[in-house]
Enzyme design. Sequence first.
Site, PDB file in Angstrom:
ATOM      1  N   LYS A 116       1.356  -0.867   0.093  1.00 27.79           N
ATOM      2  CA  LYS A 116      -0.008   0.358  -0.142  1.00 27.79           C
ATOM      3  C   LYS A 116       0.875   2.125   0.366  1.00 27.79           C
ATOM      4  O   LYS A 116       2.053   1.111   0.451  1.00 27.79           O
ATOM      5  CB  LYS A 116      -0.592   0.181   1.453  1.00 27.79           C
ATOM      6  CG  LYS A 116      -2.341   1.397   0.897  1.00 27.79           C
ATOM      7  CD  LYS A 116      -3.152  -0.119  -0.155  1.00 27.79           C
ATOM      8  CE  LYS A 116      -4.825   0.926   0.620  1.00 27.79           C
ATOM      9  NZ  LYS A 116      -5.368  -0.338   0.031  1.00 27.79           N
TER      10      LYS A 116
HETATM   11  N1  GLU Z   1      -7.295   0.361  -3.203  1.00 24.88           N
HETATM   12  C1  GLU Z   1      -7.942  -1.563  -3.540  1.00 24.88           C
HETATM   13  C2  GLU Z   1      -8.109  -2.085  -2.214  1.00 24.88           C
HETATM   14  O1  GLU Z   1      -7.795  -1.590  -1.031  1.00 24.88           O
HETATM   15  C3  GLU Z   1      -7.462  -1.893  -4.551  1.00 24.88           C
HETATM   16  C4  GLU Z   1      -6.248  -2.307  -4.902  1.00 24.88           C
HETATM   17  C5  GLU Z   1      -6.067  -3.187  -6.116  1.00 24.88           C
HETATM   18  O2  GLU Z   1      -7.114  -3.005  -7.155  1.00 24.88           O
HETATM   19  O3  GLU Z   1      -4.618  -3.448  -6.221  1.00 24.88           O
HETATM   20  O4  GLU Z   1      -8.203  -3.164  -2.634  1.00 24.88           O
END
Ligand code: GLU
Length: 426
Positions: A116
């Site tokens: 993240k």
């Molecule tokens: N931000 C989204 C999540 O928290 C998608 C992450 C992604 O597609 O890599 O799942």
Amino acid sequence: MANPMVDDVRQIKEDNPFESMMSRFDRAAQLLDLNPDLYAVMRVPNREFKVYIPVRMDSGRIEVFEGYRVQHNFARGPAKGGIRYSPDVTLDEIRALAAWMTWKCAVVNVPFGGAKGGVVCDPHQMSLGELERLTRRYTAELIDIIGPEKDVPAPDMNTNEQTMAWMMDTYSMHARHTVTAVVTGKPVALGGSSGRREATGRGLLIVINEAAKRFKMNPPTTRVAVQGSGNVGGIAARLLHEAGYKVVTLSDINGGIYNPNGIDIHQALAHLQMTRSFEDFPDVERVSNHELLEVECDVLVPAATENQITSQNADRIKCKVLAEGANGPTTAAADQILHEKGIFVIPDILANAGGVTVSYFEWVQDRMGYFWKEDVVNERLQDIMVASFNDLVKYADTHSVDTRTAAYMLAIDRVAYDTRMRGIYA
Ligand code: GLU
């Protein structure tokens, strides 16, 4: 009398998403009797980056922003996870969110680890040009550690298809050729996947449908309270409304609207888009984001941000099913209260996994250079979400644990197996 110091300490801990993640991880690891070496490796992130991002503001001055990328785990494949822009971003929050991506990808069994990123900034106070320069310099700072085989970012809070297009372009400029698979959540015309924009909301609809079947709830008489109205909450509300559910609330950062007989979601979202607020939307009661969580409903979908359901309000939640659209909307301290109330929880790492599942499809399509029709994407998403929901419920029944604990156990078990088979390079 309560000791204010002690209360404060507990409060700080409860609101720390990393603490919430870790206490659930520890509990699941204990129930799995996880080997101590695997435990030692899996309880910490693989690596953490902190970058300082100089940005030329429209005023001509340089401002320096702080950004992070935490790569939590690579055991099952490249790290994967979104990037958020918010003044509230902290390293502990990004750490928790990165770990949740690892567990989420394992729950839906897509071949990714977890990561993240976040930048501490207020995107609502920045121009498009400033956001573009911020995104490009942040991407340039991460250039060595991201890539289709390494770590694949995606949108999250306050980032979108445009942000991903800038990231893809910046990475490609450095690589000297176009590398679409470096990020997901791109515009469809630039290597994005059909259905990606709606995927998180659609995933929520799919798991809510499964829960509705399980509890013999009929959409027209099923009241759904949604907190949020963005890419997750807004789309989930619209799809639920179109599927015949009675959506009774919606909200944005300033508060919510409530009508126990159901809201016309198309009109409400159009109103929000036109006026940038739910204010003076007709035939609804105004509620705060906290009151919204406590309305009478059958399904509650917190799809805004972390720490909404806590030890302070969990006993006043009235739903039968809690489908967590946001990451970490419930603190670990609230889990036990919800469990005692008999609320069926569809935990975030399953409920909102539709987004990363279609991100996986996008990455596959980019690497093949062959793109699927939206029907195909949605059908494959449906298959994965339904199978994962059933796996989870079965796992919870077999191990006599609640669904949250089952989700962590299932995920940790999968990551542990892969880590053990690969061996620890120590
Ligand atoms: N931000 C989204 C999540 O928290 C998608 C992450 C992604 O597609 O890599 O799942």
